[in-house]
Design a protein around this motif. Structure first.
Motif, PDB file in Angstrom:
ATOM      1  N   GLY A  97       0.812  -1.207   0.000  1.00  0.00           N
ATOM      2  CA  GLY A  97       0.000   0.000   0.000  1.00  0.00           C
ATOM      3  C   GLY A  97       0.845   1.257   0.000  1.00  0.00           C
ATOM      4  O   GLY A  97       1.948   1.288   0.554  1.00  0.00           O
ATOM      5  N   ASP A 142      -0.548  -1.538   4.504  1.00  0.00           N
ATOM      6  CA  ASP A 142      -1.135  -0.350   3.887  1.00  0.00           C
ATOM      7  C   ASP A 142      -0.848   0.869   4.754  1.00  0.00           C
ATOM      8  O   ASP A 142      -0.393   0.751   5.902  1.00  0.00           O
ATOM      9  CB  ASP A 142      -2.641  -0.530   3.698  1.00  0.00           C
ATOM     10  N   GLY A 194      -6.423  -2.791   4.677  1.00  0.00           N
ATOM     11  CA  GLY A 194      -6.635  -1.413   4.260  1.00  0.00           C
ATOM     12  C   GLY A 194      -6.957  -0.506   5.440  1.00  0.00           C
ATOM     13  O   GLY A 194      -7.433  -0.952   6.486  1.00  0.00           O
ATOM     14  N   GLY A 239      -7.950  -2.926  -0.008  1.00  0.00           N
ATOM     15  CA  GLY A 239      -7.845  -1.481   0.037  1.00  0.00           C
ATOM     16  C   GLY A 239      -9.153  -0.802   0.412  1.00  0.00           C
ATOM     17  O   GLY A 239     -10.238  -1.266   0.065  1.00  0.00           O
ATOM     18  N   THR A 285      -5.887  -2.634  -4.275  1.00  0.00           N
ATOM     19  CA  THR A 285      -6.086  -1.309  -3.708  1.00  0.00           C
ATOM     20  C   THR A 285      -6.647  -0.383  -4.775  1.00  0.00           C
ATOM     21  O   THR A 285      -6.755  -0.744  -5.943  1.00  0.00           O
ATOM     22  CB  THR A 285      -4.774  -0.755  -3.149  1.00  0.00           C
TER      23      THR A 285
END
Length: 317
Positions: A97, A142, A194, A239, A285
């Motif tokens: 991420g 992330d 996420g 994500g 993502t």
């Protein structure tokens, strides 16, 4: 997220909170002199290098940035043409991420390396590197940007990592925030993945991939509360991307994006629709550009080789 109100021509997102949290990727902006009609003329599908194995995406100044799970290389593509090149060589471990701030700094999660780094998107130079943990297992997955900090998730440790951002963008020493409350750590399946902000911008949201639960997190204490979605689960959640009260959850292996309507505090939500595309092959993502969402396809179900094709898909919000 994913800095403060941007003065750049392209703004991934704006959020301001009582905690002064702001995140790239929470609101749409169209570049000066560019209309929505122009942005929709951009390709909805473009290829990444064969064998690249993408995961993360961030968009800024008309460019999309992608990280490789193979070696951590950072690839930049022009959204007008889909053409691009590697702008920064990786450390030999994965880049996952990522978010870009108003200074053109790309914050990158370092997966099993237990680290993160900050890259200048203009030069590809690594501006800062952080070893968040030497514990095993670890999987820094992330990141979300705030006005005064960047927050990273770890899918194998029950913590968040915080990198303070001071005046004039000065980066501070990394801190570890243990997760507590409703969150229960799973030693087998993926955990926090996420990360985003609640609509009131006072708290963080994380998705636990293995359980499909969403949690609201106090960024100061790490105390979590499960977000009430009724019987709905965000299975295979990856994500997160938010605009106003709308939260987009990429469900990677399900090849869809769940669209949730949250209350302002982020304590409750409901599923309002789902976005799918025949072009999806395990998207991970996402990032906004104009009226679109752009997603790299990680193709987790396809055995990777140096010749395996990978691509980016754009869908309407």
């Amino acid at each position: 997220m994913s800095g403060p109100l941007s003065r750049r021509a392209f703004v991934a997102a704006v959020s301001v909170s009582a905690l002064l949290l702001t995140t790239a990727g929470t609101a749409t902006a169209v570049p000066t002199g560019t209309t929505h009609a122009a942005s929709t003329a951009y390709p909805k599908h473009f290829d990444l290098p064969n064998g690249f194995q993408p995961e993360g995406i961030a968009i800024d100044r008309g460019k999309a940035y992608f990280g490789s799970r193979v070696d951590g290389d950072i690839y930049a593509a022009d959204l007008r043409t889909g053409k691009g090149r590697v702008i920064s060589q990786g450390p030999g471990t994965a880049s996952l991420g990522m978010k870009v701030d108003e200074r053109g700094r790309l914050f990158v999660a370092g997966a099993a390396g237990g680290n993160g780094r900050v890259i200048d998107t203009r030069t590809g130079k690594v501006l800062a590197s952080y070893t968040f943990t030497t514990a095993t297992p670890t999987f820094v997955n992330d990141v979300i940007l705030g006005r005064d900090a960047a927050y990273f998730t770890d899918s194998r440790q029950p913590v968040l990592y915080k990198v303070p951002i001071g005046r004039h963008g000065k980066l501070g020493a990394a801190q570890t925030i243990p997760l507590s409350g409703d969150y229960v750590h799973d030693t087998v399946n993926l955990n926090a993945n996420g990360i985003e902000l609640t609509p009131d911008r006072r708290s963080l949201i994380i998705v636990q991939s293995g359980t499909g639960f969403l949690f609201k997190v106090d960024p100061r204490t790490g105390v979590t509360r499960r977000i009430d979605l009724g019987s709905t689960l965000m299975t295979a959640g990856d994500g997160l991307l938010r605009s106003g009260d709308t939260l987009y959850v990429v469900q990677n292996r399900l090849n869809k994006i769940a669209v949730l309507d949250l209350n302002r505090s982020g304590s409750r939500g409901r599923l309002v629709r789902e976005i799918t595309s025949p072009d999806f092959d395990v998207p991970t993502t996402a990032a906004f550009f104009g009226p679109r969402i752009y997603l790299p396809n990680a193709r987790f179900s396809t055995p990777p080789t140096p010749e395996t094709p990978y691509w980016v898909t754009a869908v309407s919000r």
